[in-house]
Scaffold this motif. Structure first.
Motif, PDB file in Angstrom:
ATOM      1  N   SER A  93       0.844  -1.215   0.000  1.00  0.00           N
ATOM      2  CA  SER A  93       0.000   0.000   0.000  1.00  0.00           C
ATOM      3  C   SER A  93       0.869   1.251   0.000  1.00  0.00           C
ATOM      4  CB  SER A  93      -0.924   0.024   1.215  1.00  0.00           C
ATOM      5  OG  SER A  93      -1.868  -1.014   1.130  1.00  0.00           O
ATOM      6  N   GLN A 109      -7.455   0.525  -0.713  1.00  0.00           N
ATOM      7  CA  GLN A 109      -7.663  -0.682   0.099  1.00  0.00           C
ATOM      8  C   GLN A 109      -8.787  -0.424   1.105  1.00  0.00           C
ATOM      9  OE1 GLN A 109      -4.144  -2.121   2.121  1.00  0.00           O
ATOM     10  NE2 GLN A 109      -5.209  -3.891   2.996  1.00  0.00           N
ATOM     11  N   ASP A 121      -5.612  -1.699  -5.013  1.00  0.00           N
ATOM     12  CA  ASP A 121      -5.013  -2.163  -3.761  1.00  0.00           C
ATOM     13  C   ASP A 121      -5.993  -3.086  -3.039  1.00  0.00           C
ATOM     14  OD1 ASP A 121      -3.521  -2.576  -1.522  1.00  0.00           O
ATOM     15  OD2 ASP A 121      -3.315  -0.451  -0.979  1.00  0.00           O
ATOM     16  N   GLU A 122      -5.785  -4.366  -3.194  1.00  0.00           N
ATOM     17  CA  GLU A 122      -6.628  -5.392  -2.546  1.00  0.00           C
ATOM     18  C   GLU A 122      -8.107  -5.168  -2.805  1.00  0.00           C
ATOM     19  OE1 GLU A 122      -5.779  -6.779   1.319  1.00  0.00           O
ATOM     20  OE2 GLU A 122      -3.655  -6.262   1.219  1.00  0.00           O
TER      21      GLU A 122
HETATM   22 MG   LIG Z   1      -2.032  -2.762   2.034  1.00  0.00          MG
END
Ligand SMILES: [Mg+2]
Ligand SMILES: Nc1ncnc2c1ncn2[C@@H]1O[C@H](COP(=O)(O)OP(=O)(O)OP(=O)(O)O)[C@@H](O)[C@H]1O
Lengths: 485, 251
Positions: free
Chosen positions: B44, B88, B173-174
């Motif tokens: 991240s 995220q 991000d995820e």
């Molecule tokens: Mg992360």
């Protein structure tokens, strides 16, 4: 919400933070000599050809004012005002013999309004808005009069009303805000210069928004507006007051009084968009705004609704209030107050429940940025006979940065067990993550703040008449320029 | 000038602690790269530094996008270049509807690129089409940004933003974390529909499952602030079996 993009654009166009309306119109002024004596009051009254009873009323107020003390309790701080150093009357010379049409108005004045974005000529054509423009102390031009007169509506300057509807003025002047109500209202009662008068006859729905742009222009003149709105049985009116002022070095005092009277089943909606000069980043040169606004719901099922967007002034002290006398009457207060840099605002409302089953709603959104101070002060009072009274209050504060302050001071007094009072309050801060997500999507920091703050106060802005909601959204952005980054 | 994203020996610290210890990564236009790696390895952080989130100290190296030195640019300028980050942890903005937020963003980007504002009706039509593809109900467009959205709805909403803003490089991000099985497929289809020769993706994920749907051109393993291995789509499948144990010594 198509206007948000516009907001964003406007904010962009004004980067640099300079106050857009900071210019001075070069018109010859006619002024009362500095200072405040019985003679000052006589001078003002004579300028306006007032009847004896009104002069006597003013002189009584002045005598009372001399016995009063300036209030100290509001959470605002300002240098002591020397009341003998102010001019209490200023009128542009060219309006001495009032113009019959816009063509006769001093072109310099019209240019001033154009800079402010209210070209009267266009507004005459634009349907739905009647403008009573106040240049310093004298009403310059009133449009749409004819159309309103057809319905028996009176919409004119206060001084004109004294001659056109003397009985109404005599009956209602000071009936909601008595002379001795408070220091500034009392001062206003003695020296008020001009303002607006509205009378809506029984059963009439005013077909357009009535709007007044106040404008302060002359150096060292206090502004003492007096507004009186009377809605007879079953009538309706929506009134908008908008204000801008040119940049000044010395602080300027503004102490207006607004009185509203709603009789049985009548409704008055009063909206204010106020962006007077707030002063520079240190607060120097801004307007002191000490205003008394009060509405009386005298009739059964009457309704008075205040909506205000306060972005200007160096110091604001203002509590639009409702006295709910008639059974089943309704009072509303929707407020957005924004303070930035060194501005101070102490504002809120009073809801006085007297009649049975009276209801009131308070929604206050305070936004503080820079090193400003923003206080909500509200009073909900339920008197013994007001069985079934209800109040709902919601006070939200939004902080931008960590040098500003937001305070909520709700007072609740109930003398009957048969009432329902609810109060909710929240405080939030614009987070770095919120700013970043906006910037990641392409907005500048200022556009991001404007977007987030407009979202925060949407509930209140939605209450403004459509035409002005857009303007208010822009103001929100402009007034917060330089608050981040 | 090299097109696409070029990261050269990037070093980043947070509060004097070095998080990224010399990252090298090149993503050419049209390519899909995946980054996997243990919790806290700096994935991240890398995404944030590329997009300009304040709070990170770049102590060395460079990041360019289509030849522009992005580290010198404001976040909104990077966005105008076509960089997009799907967060995220999507952020809530009370009072600002999804529609208002996206319209403001679209027009801000257009203005930065010297284009005219989008016609409001055309915008709404486009927005509804994109929402439909992601199977987001219309009423979510009227709700304040992410407020009261479920975890999975927030992630799909990030994908809606990507679809509407049409970036040149999208960092996810995820985005798959917290999505149910059907939603993963919907999101992956959304990404695949946007794959094109001039649009690239950097997909950060912990799970092979997403990469079954979005087949990456390149897979990297980020561990302890460094890219410790780079391979093809099969690298992700292997990691699913072995985990990151092999890399603990690499630090
Ligand atoms: Mg992360
Ligand atoms: N603002 C901060 N202050 C202190 N430490 C931080 C900060 N931001 C990140 N870190 C640390 O940097 C390291 C990398 O964090 P990062 O969020 O980049 O990891 P990640 O690879 O995305 O992990 P995950 O897979 O759990 O999302 C972590 O040890 C984290 O605690």
């Amino acid at each position: 919400m198509p206007s948000t993009t516009e907001t964003v654009e406007t904010v962009h166009a004004f980067t640099g933070g300079a106050y857009k309306y900071g210019f001075v119109t070069d018109v010859e002024m006619e002024m009362a000599p500095k200072g405040l004596t019985d003679d000052t009051v006589r001078y003002i009254s004579a300028q306006k050809n007032e009847p004896q009873w009104l002069l006597d009323w003013r002189l009584k107020a002045l005598a009372l004012w001399r016995t009063m003390e300036e209030p100290k309790w509001a959470k605002v701080d300002y240098p002591k005002i020397d009341y003998q150093e102010l001019h209490y009357y200023a009128a542009p010379k060219s309006t001495k013999n009032a113009p019959k049409s816009l063509d006769e108005v001093d072109p310099e004045l019209l240019r001033t309004y154009e800079k402010l974005g209210i070209p009267l000529k266009e507004q005459e054509i634009l349907a739905g808005v009647a403008v009573d423009a106040v240049f310093d102390s004298v009403s310059v031009a009133t449009t749409y009069k004819a159309k309103l007169e057809e319905k028996g509506i009176i919409f004119c300057s206060f001084s004109e009303a004294v001659h056109r509807a003397p009985e109404l003025v005599k009956k209602y002047l000071g009936s909601v805000v008595p002379q001795g109500d408070n220091y500034f209202a009392c001062l206003n009662s003695a020296v008020f210069s001009d303002g607006s008068f509205v009378y809506i006859p029984k059963g009439v729905r005013c077909p357009m928004e009535l709007s007044t742009y106040f404008r302060i222009n002359a150096q060292n003149t206090g502004q003492f507006e007096r507004t009186l709105i009377i809605a007879e049985e079953g009538s309706y009116v929506s009134y908008l007051e908008g204000c801008t002022a040119p940049q000044r070095d010395e602080n300027q005092l503004h102490a207006a009084v607004v009185e509203l009277i709603a009789l049985d089943d009548a409704e008055i909606k009063y909206s204010t968009v106020q962006n007077w000069f707030p002063g520079d980043a240190e607060g120097k040169g801004g307007i002191y705004n000490f205003v008394t606004k009060r509405g009386a719901c005298r009739g059964k099922r009457s309704k008075i609704s205040w909506t205000q967007v306060e972005t200007g002034s160096a110091v604001t002290w203002k509590y639009p209030s409702c006295i709910l006398q008639g059974d089943d009457s309704v009072g509303e207060f929707y407020s957005v107050a924004i303070t930035n840099n060194a501005q101070q605002a102490d504002t809120g409302t009073k809801m006085i429940h007297i009649g049975k089953n009276t209801r009131s709603t308070i929604v206050s959104k305070g936004i503080a940025a820079g090193k400003s101070d923003n206080t909500y002060r509200g009073l909900v009072k339920v008197l013994a006979g007001a069985e079934g009274a209800r109040n709902y209050s919601q006070c939200d504060s939004l902080l931008i940065g960590d040098k500003c302050g937001a305070h909520t001071v709700p007072y609740i007094e109930s003398r009957t067990p048969f009432s329902t009072l609810e109060h909710e309050a929240t405080t939030a801060r614009i987070s770095d993550d919120q700013l970043f997500v906006c910037r990641q999507r392409g907005l500048s920091s200022e556009e991001a703040v404007a977007l987030i703050v407009n979202g925060f106060c949407k509930e209140v802005l939605q209450n403004l008449p459509m035409e002005f909601a857009v303007e208010a959204q822009k103001l929100v952005g402009i007034s917060l320029e330089g608050s981040v980054g | 000038m090299t097109n696409g994203l070029v990261i050269n020996d990037l070093r980043v610290s947070v509060e004097d602690k070095e998080i990224l210890k010399g990252i090298n990564l090149t993503i050419e236009p049209g390519k899909v790269h995946a980054i996997m790696g243990p919790n806290g390895s700096g994935k991240s952080t890398l995404a944030h530094v590329i997009s300009g989130r304040p709070g990170y100290e770049v102590t060395g190296g460079s990041v360019t996008f289509d030849g522009h030195d992005v580290l010198e640019m404001e976040p909104e300028e990077r966005a105008a270049l076509g960089l997009f980050l799907a967060f995220q942890y999507p952020v809530e903005i009370p009072g600002v509807t999804n529609t208002t937020f996206l319209k403001t963003a679209v027009n801000a980007l257009r203005k930065a690129r010297g284009e005219k504002e989008m016609d409001p009706m055309a915008f709404l039509k486009m927005l509804r089409e994109k929402a439909k593809l992601l199977q987001l109900p219309d009423d979510m467009l009227k709700r304040p940004l992410n407020v009261g959205f479920s975890g999975g709805e927030k992630k799909r909403n990030e994908m809606l933003q990507m679809a509407v803003l049409a970036p040149k490089l999208a960092i996810l991000d995820e985005t798959d974390s917290g999505l149910d099985i059907d939603a993963i497929r919907i999101v992956a289809e959304g990404v695949n529909a946007q794959r094109s020769p001039n649009r690239s993706f950097l997909v950060i994920t912990h799970y092979q499952r997403l990469l079954d749907y979005i087949v990456p051109d390149v897979v990297h393993v980020l561990a302890y602030g460094r890219i410790v291995e780079t391979g093809g789509a099969d690298l992700a499948r292997r990691l699913e079996q072995t985990g990151y144990a092999d890399y603990t010594t690499a630090a």
